[in-house]
Scaffold this motif. Structure first.
Motif, PDB file in Angstrom:
ATOM      1  N   HIS A   1       0.859  -1.339   0.017  1.00  0.00           N
ATOM      2  CA  HIS A   1       0.308   0.028   0.089  1.00  0.00           C
ATOM      3  C   HIS A   1       0.975   1.098   0.140  1.00  0.00           C
ATOM      4  CE1 HIS A   1      -3.367   2.462   0.802  1.00  0.00           C
ATOM      5  NE2 HIS A   1      -3.283   2.557   1.535  1.00  0.00           N
ATOM      6  N   SER A   2       2.239   1.174   0.558  1.00  0.00           N
ATOM      7  CA  SER A   2       3.267   2.940   1.027  1.00  0.00           C
ATOM      8  C   SER A   2       3.316   2.901  -0.628  1.00  0.00           C
ATOM      9  CB  SER A   2       4.034   2.196   1.221  1.00  0.00           C
ATOM     10  OG  SER A   2       3.367   2.280   3.491  1.00  0.00           O
TER      11      SER A   2
ATOM     12  N   ALA B   1       2.260   2.133  -3.048  1.00  0.00           N
ATOM     13  CA  ALA B   1       1.787   2.175  -4.514  1.00  0.00           C
ATOM     14  C   ALA B   1       0.777   3.700  -4.231  1.00  0.00           C
ATOM     15  CB  ALA B   1       0.168   1.095  -3.656  1.00  0.00           C
ATOM     16  N   GLN B   2       1.323   4.086  -2.723  1.00  0.00           N
ATOM     17  CA  GLN B   2       0.936   5.288  -2.513  1.00  0.00           C
ATOM     18  C   GLN B   2       2.169   6.452  -3.232  1.00  0.00           C
ATOM     19  OE1 GLN B   2       0.184   5.654   1.658  1.00  0.00           O
ATOM     20  NE2 GLN B   2      -1.740   6.563   1.325  1.00  0.00           N
ATOM     21  N   LEU B   3       2.975   6.033  -2.947  1.00  0.00           N
ATOM     22  CA  LEU B   3       4.240   6.401  -3.125  1.00  0.00           C
ATOM     23  C   LEU B   3       4.034   6.747  -5.107  1.00  0.00           C
ATOM     24  CD1 LEU B   3       6.709   5.222  -1.563  1.00  0.00           C
ATOM     25  CD2 LEU B   3       6.180   8.042  -1.609  1.00  0.00           C
ATOM     26  N   LYS B   4       3.965   5.557  -5.462  1.00  0.00           N
ATOM     27  CA  LYS B   4       4.163   5.666  -6.767  1.00  0.00           C
ATOM     28  C   LYS B   4       2.669   6.510  -7.965  1.00  0.00           C
ATOM     29  CE  LYS B   4       5.031   3.597 -11.234  1.00  0.00           C
ATOM     30  NZ  LYS B   4       4.273   4.298 -12.179  1.00  0.00           N
ATOM     31  N   GLU B   5       1.575   6.472  -6.389  1.00  0.00           N
ATOM     32  CA  GLU B   5      -0.071   7.437  -7.139  1.00  0.00           C
ATOM     33  C   GLU B   5       0.939   9.253  -6.996  1.00  0.00           C
ATOM     34  OE1 GLU B   5      -4.442   8.110  -5.763  1.00  0.00           O
ATOM     35  OE2 GLU B   5      -3.123   6.673  -5.358  1.00  0.00           O
ATOM     36  N   ILE B   6       1.575   9.155  -6.238  1.00  0.00           N
ATOM     37  CA  ILE B   6       2.257  10.951  -6.088  1.00  0.00           C
ATOM     38  C   ILE B   6       3.249  10.686  -7.012  1.00  0.00           C
ATOM     39  CG2 ILE B   6       3.134  12.113  -4.557  1.00  0.00           C
ATOM     40  CD1 ILE B   6       2.238  10.666  -2.286  1.00  0.00           C
TER      41      ILE B   6
END
Length: 306
Positions: A137-138, A140-145
């Motif tokens: 999840h972490s 994925a969040q970094l990639k989304e940002i």
């Protein structure tokens, strides 16, 4: 089988009408699973493996034996075999995609380790599973940002300092990234503790997984000696539940687990062996245990066999 259970057609070469059923599935676009094939395939399947589809007017056709049938593009063809180590001709190999679902020593050891830790240290195993989810999840969040910032940069026109949305996103992303990086560091520390706990159970998982390959190879001695991985795992679970559990003595517990498992495997397998093969099983299990403990010399073993 799970993706389309209602339409899937299960066929075997031993079925007298399998060719007719196969033709109907090709025309209707139903998926077909051909089970338990030998190393030599029926020549009838050759055009299908080659995808020898041709046009007849506006329709796609394929010829199987003496029949010509309409080919539906939705048709899917799967072939399975129960042979432990099949060898197909190069002509067949280039026409199909081969998937080997045979278990590997490392894979089985990891599976056995997961089962053991889940029963002996349920909280640790639960933390490990949550750690995998949180880490994913972490990331994925970094990639989304990152993707959001790159998109805004590429879409921005003129002076980027005048782009309020981009400036706001950059500011928020910095705060979020710092928080996520802190979470990742905490996850890495937790992962080290979890891995150290799991490693204490590795010797048991290593020895028990090695025994499976001894049992699986018994079919080379007698074809009727067939043992599934599911059955083997059930014996493993039985050993974990019934082995002696000395309080506050992990080393003794690990030894009891190994001894109990080998005892159960030997007795259960012996129940299905011919009398003349029971001593052989005892010798094979002993050798495998000595190999795991690095106590057997390959030259000495070869000399004994000779």
């Amino acid at each position: 089988r799970n993706s389309n259970p209602e339409k899937l057609r299960l066929l075997r070469l031993s079925m007298g009408n399998y060719a007719r059923l196969l033709e109907a599935a090709i025309s209707n676009g139903d998926p077909v699973l051909l089970e338990n094939v030998p190393t030599v395939l029926d020549p009838l399947l050759e055009p299908l493996l080659q995808k020898a589809v041709f046009k007849a007017g506006s329709m796609n056709m394929i010829r199987l034996g003496d029949s010509t049938v309409e080919y539906n593009p939705a048709f899917r063809f799967y072939i399975t075999t129960k042979l432990p180590n099949p060898h197909y001709s190069p002509e067949v190999c280039v026409q199909v995609t081969l998937l080997n679902f045979m278990v590997t020593p490392d894979g089985l050891e990891d599976q056995m380790l997961g089962v053991l830790v889940a029963m002996e240290e349920p909280e640790i195993e639960k933390k490990r599973q949550n750690l995998v989810i949180d880490s994913a999840h972490s990331k994925a969040q970094l990639k989304e940002i990152e993707d959001r910032i790159l998109y805004l940069l590429s879409a921005s026109t003129g002076n980027i300092l005048d782009d309020d949305e981009l400036i706001s996103t950059l500011a928020n992303s910095k705060v979020t990234s710092v928080k996520i990086e802190g979470d990742v560091r905490d996850q890495e520390k937790t992962g080290v503790v979890i891995q150290q706990t799991r490693e204490t159970y590795v010797p048991v998982a290593n020895r028990c997984s090695a025994m499976f390959f001894v049992i699986a190879d018994l079919c080379k001695v007698e074809p009727t000696y067939q043992y599934s991985l599911e059955w083997f795992v059930q014996l493993y679970l039985l050993a974990i539940k019934t082995a002696e559990n000395p309080e506050r003595n992990l080393e003794r517990r690990l030894q009891c687990l190994q001894d109990k498992f080998i005892d159960i495997v030997f007795k259960k397998v012996c129940d299905s062996l011919f009398a003349r093969h029971k001593l052989m099983l005892s010798l094979l299990l002993t050798w495998k245990s000595m190999e795991v403990d690095s106590e057997v010399d390959a030259d000495e073993k070869l000399l004994l066999l000779m």
